[in-house]
Design an enzyme around this catalytic site. Structure first.
Site, mmCIF file in Angstrom:
data_model
loop_
_atom_site.group_PDB
_atom_site.id
_atom_site.type_symbol
_atom_site.label_atom_id
_atom_site.label_comp_id
_atom_site.label_asym_id
_atom_site.label_seq_id
_atom_site.Cartn_x
_atom_site.Cartn_y
_atom_site.Cartn_z
ATOM 1 N N SER A 178 39.961 36.985 46.017
ATOM 2 C CA SER A 178 39.760 38.416 45.855
ATOM 3 C C SER A 178 38.464 38.798 46.542
ATOM 4 O O SER A 178 37.598 37.945 46.788
ATOM 5 C CB SER A 178 39.672 38.762 44.362
ATOM 6 O OG SER A 178 39.222 40.086 44.163
ATOM 7 N N TYR A 191 36.592 37.191 35.668
ATOM 8 C CA TYR A 191 37.425 37.202 36.868
ATOM 9 C C TYR A 191 36.618 36.804 38.107
ATOM 10 O O TYR A 191 37.005 35.896 38.849
ATOM 11 C CB TYR A 191 38.050 38.583 37.056
ATOM 12 C CG TYR A 191 39.056 38.647 38.188
ATOM 13 C CD1 TYR A 191 40.316 38.074 38.044
ATOM 14 C CD2 TYR A 191 38.759 39.273 39.394
ATOM 15 C CE1 TYR A 191 41.254 38.119 39.078
ATOM 16 C CE2 TYR A 191 39.680 39.330 40.422
ATOM 17 C CZ TYR A 191 40.925 38.745 40.264
ATOM 18 O OH TYR A 191 41.839 38.789 41.293
#
Length: 330
Positions: A178, A191
């Site tokens: 990401s 995350y």
């Protein structure tokens, strides 16, 4: 340390010059070939929805033998994919793999290799999970599950496929990270820490696998409108429901947004399967270590450029130099 790089391993001395000629090109310059996946075997994790689901159909329709894996089979999504494969006569196989399970990873990969009749060509580690909220409210249940899925899961999968890939002296592992694996937005829980770890593990693997002719590419998507937002909202509300007031008391503004996040706007999630297809189609030895994917801002790009320069500058003339330079195409 033996002075080797993946170009000589993959193409032989006669082809090294031709491959080296592409080394100054950027990823955008060399990923223009039209993919042809006939005879290519691809295993993808997290195929119930999102990037994994789209990629599994896309690659199967391009002629690949696809192993679309997901947890909690039987389920409606598995039945839908299986029916698509039957209706369109696709070489697409749904296999149960929960990436947090050692046993399911071992059994699922072995089943895919049995169907394939040998080593897999490509592993795409796509399965992921997210809990929102400040780090302090992330209890150990949420923290362990996030790391188990986003970091240990890809590690399990890589360990399962690598012995046969090394024997074949070829293979590609794509890890879906990401933007938040290189830059930080507050209140996204663990995350970013897990994606930072995935980035580091991927880069280490990429160097170590050079002598074996196996490449690693990290895909770094920005925000896209997939089910990850809905799932993350549900996870975040469940986490908030069991959180203690002593941990939540200092974060009213950050907690207020939990359960209602969305992202990606009108961007096309197919950008990610297409980008991965372009990487798969590139000549062996020329694939980028990292590929940012988003039509908008890509804040990680200067970080990627800087870290590549640092790695080459630090270790480029050491015994590891051929490995470092091969991965960064210099």
């Amino acid at each position: 340390m033996t002075q080797i790089n993946r170009r000589t391993l993959l193409a032989g001395a006669a082809a090294t010059g031709a491959l080296a000629a592409t080394s100054t090109l950027s990823a955008e310059d060399v990923i223009t070939a039209k993919p042809n996946f006939e005879g290519k075997s691809i295993l993808i994790t997290g195929c119930s929805t999102g990037f994994g689901r789209m990629a599994s159909e896309y690659y199967a329709r391009m002629g690949a033998r696809v192993f679309a894996t997901m947890r909690n089979v039987p389920r409606a999504e598995a039945e839908e994919l299986t029916q698509i494969a039957i209706d369109e006569q696709l070489d697409l196989h749904v296999i149960e793999i929960d990436v947090t399970s050692d046993e399911q990873v071992e059994v699922g990969v072995a089943k895919a290799m049995e169907i394939n009749g040998g080593p897999l060509d490509v592993l795409i580690n796509n399965a992921g999970i997210s809990f929102g909220g400040p780090i302090e409210i992330q209890d150990m249940e949420a923290t362990q599950l996030t790391f188990d899925t986003n970091v240990f899961g890809p590690h399990r999968m890589a360990r399962a496929v690598l012995p046969s890939m090394r024997e074949a002296k070829s293979g590609l592992i794509i890890n879906v990270s990401s933007q938040l694996g290189r830059v930080i937005v507050p209140a996204y829980g663990q995350y970013s820490p897990t994606k930072f770890a995935l980035e580091a593990m991927s880069e280490s693997l990429a160097y170590e696998l050079v002598p074996h002719g196996i490449e690693v590419t990290v895909i770094e998507p920005g925000g896209y409108p997939t089910m990850i937002w809905k799932n993350a909202n549900e996870n975040s509300l469940a986490l908030l429901g069991r959180a203690e007031e002593k941990h939540t008391a200092g974060y009213a503004a950050l907690i207020e947004q939990l359960g209602s996040r969305s992202g990606g706007g009108s961007t096309d999630p197919m950008d990610v399967p297409r980008a991965m297809a372009e990487v798969i189609a590139m000549p062996a030895g020329t694939r980028p270590l990292r590929r940012a994917v988003h039509p908008g801002a890509k804040p990680q790009l200067p970080i990627n450029d800087l870290t590549a320069k640092v790695q080459v500058g630090w270790l480029g003339e050491s015994g590891y130099g051929p490995w470092i330079k091969a991965v960064h195409n210099v």
